[in-house]
Scaffold this motif. Structure first.
Motif, PDB file in Angstrom:
ATOM      1  N   UNK A  96       0.832  -1.199   0.000  1.00  0.00           N
ATOM      2  CA  UNK A  96       0.000   0.000   0.000  1.00  0.00           C
ATOM      3  C   UNK A  96       0.870   1.255   0.000  1.00  0.00           C
ATOM      4  N   UNK A  97       1.947   1.240   0.783  1.00  0.00           N
ATOM      5  CA  UNK A  97       2.860   2.380   0.818  1.00  0.00           C
ATOM      6  C   UNK A  97       3.522   2.581  -0.541  1.00  0.00           C
ATOM      7  N   UNK A  98       3.946   1.459  -1.171  1.00  0.00           N
ATOM      8  CA  UNK A  98       4.566   1.549  -2.491  1.00  0.00           C
ATOM      9  C   UNK A  98       3.574   2.089  -3.511  1.00  0.00           C
ATOM     10  N   UNK A  99       2.340   1.595  -3.466  1.00  0.00           N
ATOM     11  CA  UNK A  99       1.323   2.054  -4.409  1.00  0.00           C
ATOM     12  C   UNK A  99       1.056   3.535  -4.216  1.00  0.00           C
ATOM     13  N   UNK A 100       0.943   3.962  -2.972  1.00  0.00           N
ATOM     14  CA  UNK A 100       0.695   5.377  -2.705  1.00  0.00           C
ATOM     15  C   UNK A 100       1.835   6.229  -3.242  1.00  0.00           C
ATOM     16  N   UNK A 101       3.058   5.742  -3.083  1.00  0.00           N
ATOM     17  CA  UNK A 101       4.222   6.464  -3.563  1.00  0.00           C
ATOM     18  C   UNK A 101       4.205   6.568  -5.087  1.00  0.00           C
ATOM     19  N   UNK A 102       3.900   5.441  -5.754  1.00  0.00           N
ATOM     20  CA  UNK A 102       3.856   5.427  -7.219  1.00  0.00           C
ATOM     21  C   UNK A 102       2.739   6.333  -7.714  1.00  0.00           C
ATOM     22  N   UNK A 103       1.573   6.258  -7.076  1.00  0.00           N
ATOM     23  CA  UNK A 103       0.437   7.091  -7.473  1.00  0.00           C
ATOM     24  C   UNK A 103       0.791   8.568  -7.313  1.00  0.00           C
ATOM     25  N   UNK A 104       1.462   8.894  -6.202  1.00  0.00           N
ATOM     26  CA  UNK A 104       1.865  10.280  -5.966  1.00  0.00           C
ATOM     27  C   UNK A 104       2.839  10.737  -7.050  1.00  0.00           C
ATOM     28  N   UNK A 105       3.785   9.867  -7.421  1.00  0.00           N
ATOM     29  CA  UNK A 105       4.750  10.218  -8.464  1.00  0.00           C
ATOM     30  C   UNK A 105       4.057  10.396  -9.806  1.00  0.00           C
ATOM     31  N   UNK A 106       3.154   9.480 -10.122  1.00  0.00           N
ATOM     32  CA  UNK A 106       2.476   9.526 -11.421  1.00  0.00           C
ATOM     33  C   UNK A 106       1.488  10.681 -11.497  1.00  0.00           C
ATOM     34  N   UNK A 107       0.752  10.893 -10.419  1.00  0.00           N
ATOM     35  CA  UNK A 107      -0.313  11.888 -10.446  1.00  0.00           C
ATOM     36  C   UNK A 107       0.093  13.249  -9.943  1.00  0.00           C
ATOM     37  N   UNK A 108       1.244  13.348  -9.360  1.00  0.00           N
ATOM     38  CA  UNK A 108       1.658  14.594  -8.726  1.00  0.00           C
ATOM     39  C   UNK A 108       1.785  15.743  -9.714  1.00  0.00           C
ATOM     40  N   UNK A 109       0.807  16.658  -9.711  1.00  0.00           N
ATOM     41  CA  UNK A 109       0.891  17.859 -10.523  1.00  0.00           C
ATOM     42  C   UNK A 109       0.555  17.669 -11.993  1.00  0.00           C
ATOM     43  N   UNK A 110       0.209  16.488 -12.429  1.00  0.00           N
ATOM     44  CA  UNK A 110      -0.110  16.294 -13.843  1.00  0.00           C
ATOM     45  C   UNK A 110      -1.518  16.780 -14.117  1.00  0.00           C
ATOM     46  N   UNK A 111      -1.811  17.070 -15.362  1.00  0.00           N
ATOM     47  CA  UNK A 111      -3.122  17.581 -15.744  1.00  0.00           C
ATOM     48  C   UNK A 111      -4.209  16.529 -15.695  1.00  0.00           C
ATOM     49  N   UNK A 112      -3.868  15.297 -15.430  1.00  0.00           N
ATOM     50  CA  UNK A 112      -4.869  14.231 -15.449  1.00  0.00           C
ATOM     51  C   UNK A 112      -5.552  14.061 -14.106  1.00  0.00           C
ATOM     52  N   UNK A 113      -5.102  14.744 -13.074  1.00  0.00           N
ATOM     53  CA  UNK A 113      -5.732  14.564 -11.765  1.00  0.00           C
ATOM     54  C   UNK A 113      -7.081  15.268 -11.739  1.00  0.00           C
TER      55      UNK A 113
END
Length: 120
Positions: A96-113
């Motif tokens: 869960x921690x890894x997924x949250x980290x990956x999601x944060x990296x992928x979604x962080x500040x991108x226009x798709x959020x």
């Protein structure tokens, strides 16, 4: 070579290794609990095999917990059952921690959020 008892002992060791490897290679969700129930009384003699069976249980927890053998295993070996469940819980928390980290990296500040919260 020098035959005698040493040679016989080596032969027995090789047979035991092959048997252990065969059991380890055949481990699956359907048989791992049955194997554990058989091996637990002699776990000190085959620790690697017991560990391999534990790993298969952990990898297939959803299927394994539904098996009637799980209740028997939990009853006979409550500490081991507890350890298995604890390992699974720790792995899930880590995942869960890894997924949250990956999601944060992928979604962080991108226009798709999603930006529904901006209206608040």
């Amino acid at each position: 070579g020098g035959g005698g008892e040493g040679g016989g002992s080596d032969a027995v060791s090789r047979v035991l290794e092959r048997c252990e490897r065969a059991v380890r290679d055949s481990l699956c969700a359907d048989n791992c609990l049955a194997v554990l129930l058989q091996l637990k009384p002699c776990a000190a003699d085959v620790p690697e095999l017991v560990d391999a069976a534990h790993a298969v249980v952990a990898e297939n927890v959803a299927a394994v917990l539904k098996q009637p053998e799980w209740k028997e295993f939990r009853k006979q070996y409550p500490d081991s059952a507890s350890d298995i469940l604890e390992d699974i819980t720790l792995k899930q928390a880590s995942l869960s921690e890894e997924q949250a980290s990956v999601i944060a990296e992928l979604g962080g500040g991108s226009g798709t959020t999603h930006k529904r919260l901006r209206a608040a």
